[in-house]
Design a protein around this motif. Sequence first.
Motif, PDB file in Angstrom:
ATOM      1  N   CYS A  61       0.938  -1.167   0.015  1.00 59.25           N
ATOM      2  CA  CYS A  61       0.092   0.122   0.080  1.00 59.25           C
ATOM      3  C   CYS A  61       0.729   1.325  -0.008  1.00 59.25           C
ATOM      4  O   CYS A  61       1.564   1.562   1.041  1.00 59.25           O
ATOM      5  CB  CYS A  61      -1.018   0.158   1.218  1.00 59.25           C
ATOM      6  N   GLN A  62       0.532   2.180  -1.077  1.00 58.44           N
ATOM      7  CA  GLN A  62       1.335   3.381  -0.893  1.00 58.44           C
ATOM      8  C   GLN A  62       0.757   4.532  -0.093  1.00 58.44           C
ATOM      9  O   GLN A  62       1.241   5.624   0.317  1.00 58.44           O
ATOM     10  CB  GLN A  62       1.261   4.092  -2.404  1.00 58.44           C
ATOM     11  N   PHE A  63      -0.274   3.924   0.594  1.00 58.29           N
ATOM     12  CA  PHE A  63      -1.040   5.141   1.687  1.00 58.29           C
ATOM     13  C   PHE A  63      -0.837   4.327   3.083  1.00 58.29           C
ATOM     14  O   PHE A  63      -1.564   4.796   4.086  1.00 58.29           O
ATOM     15  CB  PHE A  63      -2.370   5.076   1.140  1.00 58.29           C
ATOM     16  N   SER A  64      -0.058   3.567   3.448  1.00 57.24           N
ATOM     17  CA  SER A  64       0.014   2.997   4.638  1.00 57.24           C
ATOM     18  C   SER A  64       0.886   3.829   5.525  1.00 57.24           C
ATOM     19  O   SER A  64       1.505   4.585   4.788  1.00 57.24           O
ATOM     20  CB  SER A  64       0.871   1.439   4.771  1.00 57.24           C
ATOM     21  N   PRO A  65       0.975   3.784   6.765  1.00 56.61           N
ATOM     22  CA  PRO A  65       1.578   4.566   7.706  1.00 56.61           C
ATOM     23  C   PRO A  65       3.092   4.597   7.257  1.00 56.61           C
ATOM     24  O   PRO A  65       3.676   3.402   6.891  1.00 56.61           O
ATOM     25  CB  PRO A  65       1.388   4.275   9.176  1.00 56.61           C
ATOM     26  N   PRO A  66       3.785   5.882   7.334  1.00 56.64           N
ATOM     27  CA  PRO A  66       3.691   7.071   7.688  1.00 56.64           C
ATOM     28  C   PRO A  66       2.725   7.915   6.625  1.00 56.64           C
ATOM     29  O   PRO A  66       2.570   9.177   7.081  1.00 56.64           O
ATOM     30  CB  PRO A  66       4.713   7.584   7.964  1.00 56.64           C
ATOM     31  N   HIS A  67       2.417   7.367   5.841  1.00 56.88           N
ATOM     32  CA  HIS A  67       1.482   8.317   4.755  1.00 56.88           C
ATOM     33  C   HIS A  67       0.379   9.001   5.733  1.00 56.88           C
ATOM     34  O   HIS A  67      -0.238   8.105   6.651  1.00 56.88           O
ATOM     35  CB  HIS A  67       0.835   7.804   3.530  1.00 56.88           C
ATOM     36  N   GLU A  68      -0.281   9.953   5.251  1.00 57.45           N
ATOM     37  CA  GLU A  68      -1.223  10.507   6.253  1.00 57.45           C
ATOM     38  C   GLU A  68      -2.737   9.655   6.103  1.00 57.45           C
ATOM     39  O   GLU A  68      -3.425  10.019   6.903  1.00 57.45           O
ATOM     40  CB  GLU A  68      -1.327  12.034   5.822  1.00 57.45           C
ATOM     41  N   PHE A  69      -2.894   9.152   5.059  1.00 56.01           N
ATOM     42  CA  PHE A  69      -4.020   8.345   4.786  1.00 56.01           C
ATOM     43  C   PHE A  69      -4.010   7.160   6.007  1.00 56.01           C
ATOM     44  O   PHE A  69      -5.131   6.775   6.040  1.00 56.01           O
ATOM     45  CB  PHE A  69      -4.206   7.866   3.397  1.00 56.01           C
TER      46      PHE A  69
END
Lengths: 384, 475
Positions: A61-69
């Motif tokens: 996932c490109q949106f897993s933490p630390p991404h803000e999503f």
Amino acid sequence: MQGTELQQEAERQITICNACRYCEGICAVFPALQMQRSFAAGDINYLANLCHNCGACYHDCQFSPPHEFAVNLPKTLAEVRNDSYAQYAWPQALAPLFARNGLKIAVLTALSVTAFFIGLIVLNAPGELFRAHLAPEGFYALMPHNTMAALFGAVFLFSLVAMGMGLRAFWADANAVNTVASSSPSIWQAIRDAGSLRYLDGGGAGCFNEDDQPRDNRRLYHHLTFYGFLLCFAATSVGTIYHYGFGRIAPYPWWDLPQMLGTVGGIGLAIGTGGLLAARRKRLPDLVDQRATGMDVAFILMLFLTAVTGLALHILGGTAAMGVLLAIHLGVVFSLFLTMPYGKFVHGFYRFAALCRHAMSRRHGLNPAPPDRPVPAAARISGG
Amino acid sequence: MSRMNGQAVPATAVDTSCDVLVAGGGNAALCAAITARRKGASVIVVEGATKFYRGGNTRHTRNLRCAHDEGNEILTGPYSEEEFWDDLMRVTGGQTDEELARFTIAESKELWDWMTDTGVRFQQPLGGTLNLGRTNAFFLGGGRAMLNALYAEAERIGVDIRYESPVTELEIDNGFFTSATVGGPAGPYRIDARALVTATGGFEANIEWLKEYWGDKADNFLIRGTENNRGSILRLLLDKGVEPVGDPTQCHAVAIDARSPKFDGGIVTRLDCVVFGIVMNNACKRFYDEGEDIWPKRYAIWGRLVADQPDQIAYIVFDHKAMGMFMPSVYPAIEAPSLRELAGKLDLDPEAFERTVTDYNAAVREGTFNSQELDDCHTEGLSPPKSHWARRIDTAPYYAYPVRPGITFTYLGTRVNREAKILMQGGRPSANIYAAGEIMAGNVLGKGYLAGIGMTIGAVFGRVAGKEAARHAGN
């Protein structure tokens, strides 16, 4: 996070997954969620029980933490899943058993039951406990077969009823808003998907456990555990049929069915649960329900102890240790049966039901749930 | 033990050397690093981002366009080089270097096997992308999964990968590279190398640079991908006499949800509902035909259209009838029981808002609505018109999505030859500097966009750059 807050967080993440769809080929969860636009509590519990926790989507996932999503579906669904066990427990008064200290409860039960058996034997046959029992009827000199069968049968029956009621509640909730457009069940597909752990392989790349490399062996260990358990169960069943159907009393020679099934199953169960326990210890904390109650460890440990004490009984059945070993083994099995509806054991039932519903909805589609309508194919075509 | 989402320990600040230095950490960089290492070169990869954000915009990709003579278990049919070429000509309007483009297309035929052998897995085309099932190979799990496979292979064969290691200076003398200075937490330190591969993307995340062409409008742009594509290597190269390629003022821009993060919102912020409603600016004026053509052919013009509106914002407005007809996105639509209340929620003038919708409704000539073709629902006597899928906005609840320009990539890059060697001004090739990926994509894609071609260019030129750099280093 608990309850409504947790459900909302799961829905937030599922909405992101529904907009992204990169993980569509990984497992059943993504095609399943893509069939809907809005998600009721029952839908989320269904998706949570469909998830096998292979961990692939977290690493992809490109949106897993630390991404803000902050998308971490395996962990969030693990939390929802664990909560759903308590939510569907029957009777509801016993639901708190899930919530706290599963390990302590299981160990305590095993210990007390062991003590109970030792006490019973001492009362029934004073002085017999530490004497070798080499005669065929030795086994039941300690614990009369009818007593044993009645005790275990009653507990097993209660567990079956309790789990059946839980399953009914789960199914009703999963279909409360979004219903499958056919009532014909896809049992055979579900048996194949569950029996092969089809969705515990990251879509082909493999599962993840302790790090970002797909070299996890939980699928193998789970197979050993599950089929080992089935063989042990078959051994007990065959023994019961021998006893009541043919008047053949245990112990049986090593080459006979109950012995063969029990030995092979016990070895598989011991290796499988050992592997699962080791994997559980090494598991990447990011993927684990951190509110962990010890429920899954308790369950695996109980299975492991069932296998090990059963095997020990096989090997040392003719020695002075037999009495104590028998008490321990029966105590463990009794505890396993008793805690079945209030521990990790239920995951198999809900997972199977979820797979069945998924196979049904893939085959027949979902009924449109107002106010949303099905999406025409061409309108869904996106650019780039 | 490497933990994917954790921080990697930065390399120590000791001057070092290698055969091939690769700057960047995406698809092109890894293809170059793996190829060079397989040829026997010692390779260091310096990636400016943290381990989690490694790979820049490759993280947000999902497929690779490749020519092939036959379909396979995933690709639904053949896709000839000639057809690929025609598609490229269609989107670029001929703004391409024909030699390099035809070379890219020919080489793309090897990519399926190369990627598969390197550990990348493909999957059936995703829901809503069946139109690409024949031409594009979709990565199982998306671009980050594909990157993970490339990194795993690179680590396995002994590529030295350094995160949080941006290149801050290049020693280039008359087109000959000798060393790079690496900054970041472990820097500054120097890496001497026999060859340099630059694969550091475009400059779309560098708002100041965008402002050189767009003025203050660029302050309101959202960047769909990595924050790290600041074009610092591209700037260094151009300042050292490398010949540019591509229109510096141009970028690929689509309209994305205005509530998206400034950077890295990715695919989930896109909105595919323009054709189902009307689009107005913050003066409640419509400004373009929302139903001009099917969405996949028009989605990429809306970023520029919105960029030309006051404050670079616009609102897609539709009603209950359209809800659920398009791909879901990350944020819920803003909803209200009446048009005036919706205007209030959007902070727009309720009267002007209602008048625009009413005027539009009055002009609608509804026919047989069909979202799957250019239908006959249109407006009459309205400027601008809505040519297709025009239905009255009259059924509560009413919905709106605010949108802003979302920048995908920039076209300015370094000119290269077939060996992926960058050309110095005047056309002379550099002795040992190569470029691959978005930093040189403008050679092939001078304008427009073709789904998956960024990955094609990156992989083809990454492999060529790696091979040629290793060969040069070995001589």
